[in-house]
Enzyme design. Structure first.
Site, PDB file in Angstrom:
ATOM      1  N   GLU A 144      -0.514  10.415   4.809  1.00 57.96           N
ATOM      2  CA  GLU A 144       0.413  10.501   5.951  1.00 57.96           C
ATOM      3  C   GLU A 144       1.837  10.371   5.450  1.00 57.96           C
ATOM      4  O   GLU A 144       2.073  10.147   4.256  1.00 57.96           O
ATOM      5  CB  GLU A 144       0.099   9.412   6.978  1.00 57.96           C
ATOM      6  CG  GLU A 144       0.093   8.019   6.428  1.00 57.96           C
ATOM      7  CD  GLU A 144      -0.555   6.992   7.363  1.00 57.96           C
ATOM      8  OE1 GLU A 144      -0.717   7.282   8.562  1.00 57.96           O
ATOM      9  OE2 GLU A 144      -0.887   5.895   6.887  1.00 57.96           O
ATOM     10  N   TYR A 153       2.741  -4.701  14.912  1.00 56.23           N
ATOM     11  CA  TYR A 153       3.841  -4.237  15.758  1.00 56.23           C
ATOM     12  C   TYR A 153       3.483  -2.935  16.447  1.00 56.23           C
ATOM     13  O   TYR A 153       2.515  -2.267  16.083  1.00 56.23           O
ATOM     14  CB  TYR A 153       5.123  -4.075  14.930  1.00 56.23           C
ATOM     15  CG  TYR A 153       5.188  -2.824  14.079  1.00 56.23           C
ATOM     16  CD1 TYR A 153       5.958  -1.729  14.477  1.00 56.23           C
ATOM     17  CD2 TYR A 153       4.492  -2.731  12.876  1.00 56.23           C
ATOM     18  CE1 TYR A 153       6.030  -0.578  13.711  1.00 56.23           C
ATOM     19  CE2 TYR A 153       4.551  -1.583  12.104  1.00 56.23           C
ATOM     20  CZ  TYR A 153       5.321  -0.515  12.515  1.00 56.23           C
ATOM     21  OH  TYR A 153       5.381   0.626  11.756  1.00 56.23           O
ATOM     22  N   LYS A 166      -1.836  -1.632  12.338  1.00 55.82           N
ATOM     23  CA  LYS A 166      -0.381  -1.410  12.326  1.00 55.82           C
ATOM     24  C   LYS A 166       0.331  -2.725  12.020  1.00 55.82           C
ATOM     25  O   LYS A 166       0.869  -3.394  12.912  1.00 55.82           O
ATOM     26  CB  LYS A 166       0.083  -0.811  13.657  1.00 55.82           C
ATOM     27  CG  LYS A 166       1.481  -0.188  13.590  1.00 55.82           C
ATOM     28  CD  LYS A 166       1.772   0.589  14.847  1.00 55.82           C
ATOM     29  CE  LYS A 166       3.186   1.154  14.857  1.00 55.82           C
ATOM     30  NZ  LYS A 166       3.377   2.258  13.896  1.00 55.82           N
ATOM     31  N   ARG A 171      -3.890   0.064  21.119  1.00 53.40           N
ATOM     32  CA  ARG A 171      -3.848  -0.056  19.656  1.00 53.40           C
ATOM     33  C   ARG A 171      -3.388  -1.447  19.233  1.00 53.40           C
ATOM     34  O   ARG A 171      -3.889  -2.004  18.248  1.00 53.40           O
ATOM     35  CB  ARG A 171      -2.939   1.017  19.043  1.00 53.40           C
ATOM     36  CG  ARG A 171      -2.990   1.004  17.510  1.00 53.40           C
ATOM     37  CD  ARG A 171      -2.241   2.162  16.894  1.00 53.40           C
ATOM     38  NE  ARG A 171      -0.832   2.149  17.244  1.00 53.40           N
ATOM     39  CZ  ARG A 171       0.022   3.108  16.901  1.00 53.40           C
ATOM     40  NH1 ARG A 171      -0.400   4.171  16.217  1.00 53.40           N
ATOM     41  NH2 ARG A 171       1.294   3.043  17.242  1.00 53.40           N
ATOM     42  N   LEU A 224      -2.967   5.582   9.783  1.00 50.50           N
ATOM     43  CA  LEU A 224      -2.739   4.982  11.092  1.00 50.50           C
ATOM     44  C   LEU A 224      -3.289   5.907  12.170  1.00 50.50           C
ATOM     45  O   LEU A 224      -3.112   7.125  12.109  1.00 50.50           O
ATOM     46  CB  LEU A 224      -1.248   4.755  11.315  1.00 50.50           C
ATOM     47  CG  LEU A 224      -0.892   4.062  12.632  1.00 50.50           C
ATOM     48  CD1 LEU A 224      -1.353   2.606  12.607  1.00 50.50           C
ATOM     49  CD2 LEU A 224       0.603   4.140  12.898  1.00 50.50           C
ATOM     50  N   ARG A 240       4.010 -23.673   4.785  1.00 50.68           N
ATOM     51  CA  ARG A 240       3.525 -22.435   4.176  1.00 50.68           C
ATOM     52  C   ARG A 240       2.183 -22.686   3.501  1.00 50.68           C
ATOM     53  O   ARG A 240       2.044 -23.611   2.704  1.00 50.68           O
ATOM     54  CB  ARG A 240       4.533 -21.917   3.141  1.00 50.68           C
ATOM     55  CG  ARG A 240       4.124 -20.624   2.444  1.00 50.68           C
ATOM     56  CD  ARG A 240       5.153 -20.223   1.407  1.00 50.68           C
ATOM     57  NE  ARG A 240       4.780 -18.963   0.742  1.00 50.68           N
ATOM     58  CZ  ARG A 240       3.981 -18.878  -0.313  1.00 50.68           C
ATOM     59  NH1 ARG A 240       3.461 -19.988  -0.849  1.00 50.68           N
ATOM     60  NH2 ARG A 240       3.696 -17.704  -0.860  1.00 50.68           N
TER      61      ARG A 240
END
Length: 285
Positions: free
Chosen positions: A181, A32, A149, A51, A205, A100
């Protein structure tokens, strides 16, 4: 009612649907980005697009949309939802092949792409930034590829709740004695005229706001040192702050109950916030 974007269609949010077999839902197999909107324009869109492409490549996931089309979708959602200040959230997952399985679906399986806006009046002129944030430290037990991310945000979410239960605003995560972070931001301390923050690696990140803020800091003749630091060193700092796409530059005034300086935002963080907002507004698209 918001208009959202799902797999090529603009829809009322109540009509948006994805498969219950989508791997983003079942496996957190997705990435995301969040892009801020100021004055109806996108902040650092190029950085987020680059990114996003990197995250997808690292996970060997197809990118279902070109950068040009992605920009158009962002702009259209901002227009349709009349966003002056707010956020555009983008998520791409590996999609669904109708069941799945731990193994990735067939290569021809189409990714799922979803975008929606969040209206945040007063985003730039945040009262929280004038007051400063209080943080606690927690152990960092996330997976080893935090540079990607991904949507697997359970532990950062739990960390945010640990902070709230302690009467604070956020948590800084610590691994092998050193701060990595914040739960949703990069972390910095200031000692003298020096800004200290952890160097880029798989452990953190690669923040888009981080890159811009450090560039502006250097241009303003501030000294930047990229290295590890401990919570104890942070408690003895003159000031501290975080950066993120949604909060820009946020002063930190307390760490684990220890006030930094006089317990109010110092000189460096507010100045960096001012520079960042001025420069990014000029470059917004």
């Amino acid at each position: 009612m918001r208009t959202v974007y799902v797999n090529g269609e603009y829809l009322p949010e109540t009509e948006a649907r994805i498969s219950i077999f989508d791997r983003g839902f079942l496996m957190a197999d997705g990435v995301y980005e969040v892009t801020s909107v100021l004055d109806g324009k996108l902040i650092d869109f190029d950085g987020h697009a680059v990114r996003l492409s990197r995250s997808l490549n690292e996970l060997e996931m197809k990118n279902p949309i070109s950068k040009e089309d992605l920009l158009e979708v962002h702009r259209e959602l901002v227009r349709l939802n009349e966003i002056d200040e707010g956020l555009v959230y983008l998520q791409i997952t590996r999609g669904s092949d109708g069941d799945r399985d731990f193994a990735f679906p067939a290569p021809e399986t189409e990714p799922t792409i979803v975008l929606f806006t969040q209206n945040k009046p007063g985003l730039a002129d945040s009262p929280a930034a004038k007051k400063g944030a209080k943080v606690i430290s927690i152990e960092d037990i996330r997976w080893g590829r935090r540079d990607i991310k991904t949507v697997q945000l359970l532990y950062p979410s739990m960390g945010k709740m640990m902070a709230k239960k302690a009467g604070c605003d956020d948590a800084w995560m610590v691994e092998d004695g050193f701060v990595t972070e914040g739960t949703s931001n990069n972390a910095y301390i200031v000692k003298g005229n020096k800004i200290i923050t952890r160097a880029l690696s798989n452990e953190i990140l690669h923040g888009i706001t981080r890159a811009a803020v450090l560039r502006f800091a250097r241009e303003a003749q501030m000294e930047v040192e990229e290295r590890n630091f401990t919570i104890d060193e942070a408690k003895q700092a003159d000031e501290a702050f975080t950066t993120s796409a949604s909060a820009f530059v946020m002063p930190v005034v307390e760490i684990d109950g220890v006030a930094l300086g006089d317990g109010t935002p110092g000189r460096v963080a507010p100045r960096l916030r001012e520079i960042y907002l001025d420069e990014m507004r000029k470059a917004a698209v």
